[in-house]
Design a protein around this motif. Sequence first.
Motif, mmCIF file in Angstrom:
data_model
loop_
_atom_site.group_PDB
_atom_site.id
_atom_site.type_symbol
_atom_site.label_atom_id
_atom_site.label_comp_id
_atom_site.label_asym_id
_atom_site.label_seq_id
_atom_site.Cartn_x
_atom_site.Cartn_y
_atom_site.Cartn_z
ATOM 1 N N PRO A 1 -49.982 -29.708 61.261
ATOM 2 C CA PRO A 1 -49.105 -29.007 62.200
ATOM 3 C C PRO A 1 -48.126 -28.073 61.494
ATOM 4 C CG PRO A 1 -48.480 -31.324 62.027
ATOM 5 C CD PRO A 1 -49.733 -31.161 61.246
ATOM 6 N N ASP A 2 -47.866 -26.933 62.121
ATOM 7 C CA ASP A 2 -46.866 -26.028 61.557
ATOM 8 C C ASP A 2 -45.465 -26.544 61.873
ATOM 9 O OD1 ASP A 2 -46.316 -25.444 64.225
ATOM 10 O OD2 ASP A 2 -47.866 -23.892 64.240
ATOM 11 N N PHE A 3 -44.494 -25.846 61.345
ATOM 12 C CA PHE A 3 -43.111 -26.287 61.448
ATOM 13 C C PHE A 3 -42.677 -26.545 62.902
ATOM 14 C CE2 PHE A 3 -38.595 -25.054 61.887
ATOM 15 C CZ PHE A 3 -38.047 -26.120 61.197
ATOM 16 N N GLU A 4 -42.963 -25.592 63.789
ATOM 17 C CA GLU A 4 -42.513 -25.735 65.180
ATOM 18 C C GLU A 4 -43.157 -26.955 65.851
ATOM 19 O OE1 GLU A 4 -43.300 -22.836 63.845
ATOM 20 O OE2 GLU A 4 -41.265 -21.968 63.881
ATOM 21 N N GLU B 1 -34.541 -30.926 61.798
ATOM 22 C CA GLU B 1 -34.997 -29.773 61.027
ATOM 23 C C GLU B 1 -35.226 -30.161 59.564
ATOM 24 O OE1 GLU B 1 -32.131 -26.620 60.811
ATOM 25 O OE2 GLU B 1 -33.695 -25.103 60.999
ATOM 26 N N TYR B 2 -34.306 -30.938 59.055
ATOM 27 C CA TYR B 2 -34.439 -31.369 57.667
ATOM 28 C C TYR B 2 -35.739 -32.163 57.466
ATOM 29 C CZ TYR B 2 -33.681 -33.734 53.272
ATOM 30 O OH TYR B 2 -33.855 -34.198 51.993
ATOM 31 N N VAL B 3 -35.979 -33.091 58.366
ATOM 32 C CA VAL B 3 -37.181 -33.919 58.250
ATOM 33 C C VAL B 3 -38.445 -33.056 58.393
ATOM 34 C CG1 VAL B 3 -38.491 -35.829 59.255
ATOM 35 C CG2 VAL B 3 -36.016 -36.015 59.018
ATOM 36 N N ALA B 4 -38.418 -32.163 59.385
ATOM 37 C CA ALA B 4 -39.603 -31.325 59.619
ATOM 38 C C ALA B 4 -39.886 -30.420 58.425
ATOM 39 C CB ALA B 4 -39.416 -30.489 60.881
ATOM 40 N N HIS B 5 -38.834 -30.035 57.719
ATOM 41 C CA HIS B 5 -39.039 -29.205 56.543
ATOM 42 C C HIS B 5 -39.470 -30.014 55.331
ATOM 43 C CE1 HIS B 5 -38.279 -25.077 57.349
ATOM 44 N NE2 HIS B 5 -37.139 -25.315 57.961
ATOM 45 N N SER B 6 -39.224 -31.292 55.367
ATOM 46 C CA SER B 6 -39.476 -32.089 54.165
ATOM 47 C C SER B 6 -40.784 -32.858 54.198
ATOM 48 C CB SER B 6 -38.327 -33.079 53.949
ATOM 49 O OG SER B 6 -37.104 -32.406 54.028
ATOM 50 N N ASN C 1 -48.739 -34.901 56.980
ATOM 51 C CA ASN C 1 -49.411 -35.331 58.202
ATOM 52 C C ASN C 1 -48.456 -35.980 59.174
ATOM 53 O OD1 ASN C 1 -49.491 -38.283 58.150
ATOM 54 N ND2 ASN C 1 -50.775 -38.023 56.333
ATOM 55 N N VAL C 2 -48.935 -36.131 60.406
ATOM 56 C CA VAL C 2 -48.059 -36.593 61.477
ATOM 57 C C VAL C 2 -47.691 -38.056 61.299
ATOM 58 C CG1 VAL C 2 -47.790 -36.763 63.967
ATOM 59 C CG2 VAL C 2 -49.164 -34.942 62.998
ATOM 60 N N ARG C 3 -48.609 -38.824 60.767
ATOM 61 C CA ARG C 3 -48.307 -40.239 60.599
ATOM 62 C C ARG C 3 -47.106 -40.418 59.673
ATOM 63 N NH1 ARG C 3 -53.342 -43.069 59.162
ATOM 64 N NH2 ARG C 3 -53.862 -42.618 61.317
ATOM 65 N N GLU C 4 -47.084 -39.642 58.602
ATOM 66 C CA GLU C 4 -45.972 -39.733 57.674
ATOM 67 C C GLU C 4 -44.667 -39.294 58.339
ATOM 68 O OE1 GLU C 4 -46.296 -37.600 53.750
ATOM 69 O OE2 GLU C 4 -47.741 -39.240 53.547
ATOM 70 N N LEU C 5 -44.789 -38.235 59.105
ATOM 71 C CA LEU C 5 -43.629 -37.708 59.819
ATOM 72 C C LEU C 5 -43.052 -38.798 60.720
ATOM 73 C CD1 LEU C 5 -42.306 -34.911 60.096
ATOM 74 C CD2 LEU C 5 -43.712 -34.523 62.109
ATOM 75 N N GLU C 6 -43.922 -39.468 61.436
ATOM 76 C CA GLU C 6 -43.485 -40.542 62.328
ATOM 77 C C GLU C 6 -42.890 -41.690 61.530
ATOM 78 O OE1 GLU C 6 -46.202 -40.391 66.317
ATOM 79 O OE2 GLU C 6 -46.786 -41.788 64.742
ATOM 80 N N LYS D 1 -41.349 -21.161 52.978
ATOM 81 C CA LYS D 1 -40.316 -21.135 54.011
ATOM 82 C C LYS D 1 -39.422 -22.381 53.927
ATOM 83 C CE LYS D 1 -39.964 -20.995 59.024
ATOM 84 N NZ LYS D 1 -40.709 -21.269 60.233
ATOM 85 N N SER D 2 -40.062 -23.517 53.694
ATOM 86 C CA SER D 2 -39.288 -24.754 53.607
ATOM 87 C C SER D 2 -38.478 -24.818 52.318
ATOM 88 C CB SER D 2 -40.212 -25.966 53.702
ATOM 89 O OG SER D 2 -40.841 -25.983 54.955
#
Length: 483
Positions: free
Chosen positions: A314-317, A340-345, A349-354, A440-441
């Motif tokens: 997934p892209d940033f948005e 924003e910080y988390v999304a940039h870091s 993958n989404v699982r990690e993001l979650e 960008k990040s």
Amino acid sequence: MTPDYVSFTLEKVTSHRDVDMVWDKCLRVIQENIPDQSYKTWFEPIRPLRLHGKVLTIQVPSQFFYEWLEDNYVHLLRKALDYSIGRDGMLEYSIIVDTGNEKHQPLTMNVPTVKTPQTARPDNFGTDLRNANNQVKDQDSLQLDTYLNANYSFDNFIEGDCNRLARSAGFAVAQRPGLTSFNPLMVYGGVGLGKTHLVQAIGNYIRNHFNEKLVLYVSSEKFTNQFINSIKNNTLQDFTDFYMKVDVLVIDDVQFLSGKEKTQDTFFHIFNHLHQMGKQIVMTSDRPPRELQGLQDRLLSRFKWGLTADLQTPDFETRIAIIQKKLQSEGINIDYDVIEYVAHSVNSNVRELEGVIISLMAQASLTRREIDVELAKNTLRNIVMDEEKEVTIDTIQEIVADYFEISIADLKSKSRKKENVYPRQLAMFLAKEYTDLPLKSIGYHFGGRDHSTVIHSIQSIHELMGNDPDVEETVQKLRSYFK
Ligand code: ADP
Ligand code: MG
């Protein structure tokens, strides 16, 4: 004769020690079954309170914590109770609602555990099948365990450029199973990008909108195990009959069938039958069909009959939207700058993001601290350090700032002073080298610079390294800190 009260006291004492012992036994089972990080986050904070007969009461730090345990670890807790108390062991939660202060005790409330659902045993196809058959005969209650998880829906699957084709094809299939040209529908993509979520959403949608259709979700691993068992138990015919009865077959992670010739033969057979009958087949794989080695050509060519759609990172948005959705569903508010910080870091993958978000929520509920960027940073560092030993952008900034004896604020500032510009450029250069963050990040982490500034910095360092041996040496030295 011993007076009554003595035995009473003794019993009190023993039961106090019992509760610790019983909980320790539970913990041993739990620790063996989950990653260290999850164990630390979810089980270390639990306090065993008491054991009354077969009822074990444990204290958890918050409502959120309790819900999380029930949603995610109910089977594991059951297993632990089976082992430590026995099949009839029960769990009761004591939830801290208010941590209290010097004047009043903490306020807690008790909730008995939800009765653990009877799980269908994955390797015992005979049992599954018998249940399924009974249920099929009894048409009013099609309670066949379809292995669908109702939490996965289209509503909570965020759409973005990364998944648009797969999502809309999936939705089309869900609305008209077997009737579109997307049959089979093959969804492929790397780990944690939402394959299981999407195909489960398809299954759930069909189950909710088409009462009469039999939807079955199965992982290829389970399919294989069931197949092997059916051979062992001489029930191969039952096995194929069963699968040929379904209206929608969702089979996850078909790469797992690689090299399993016999399983593939049977799957081929079932596939053809279902396809001919106009039944819908949905599959996922971690790579595109052409790269699936160890799969028979005849199967591969079948896979290509329908539509193959991929899921991208997934892209940033989209990452922002996924985080927001997740928070919303948990009823938790977090400031946008943290999101924003988390999304940039976390961008792999989404699982990690979650994982990061969940860990943040857990910590916030434990420490009752506001979730701010600082907390997010620490959480991220722990997770990344623990699991991957990767270099983070924060480590790079700290080391570079330290090396040049400037502050991190200066490193990120708008200052054009030479003593800040050079370290800043170097840090960006190293960030590019050691993290997989997009430009960008990286810019974002250096005081919100745009990606062309980052490119310029990287180029300058490249040029300097070519012309100035001192710079080359500095870079080498800094690199050595990350090894
Ligand atoms: P895969 O099967 O590809 O390894 P999963 O479907 O298990 O990945 O997805 C991992 C996690 O990320 C799941 O919790 C899922 O709900 C979530 N997820 C993935 N993609 C999305 C999305 N587009 N919107 C919302 N959640 C998503
Ligand atoms: Mg999956």
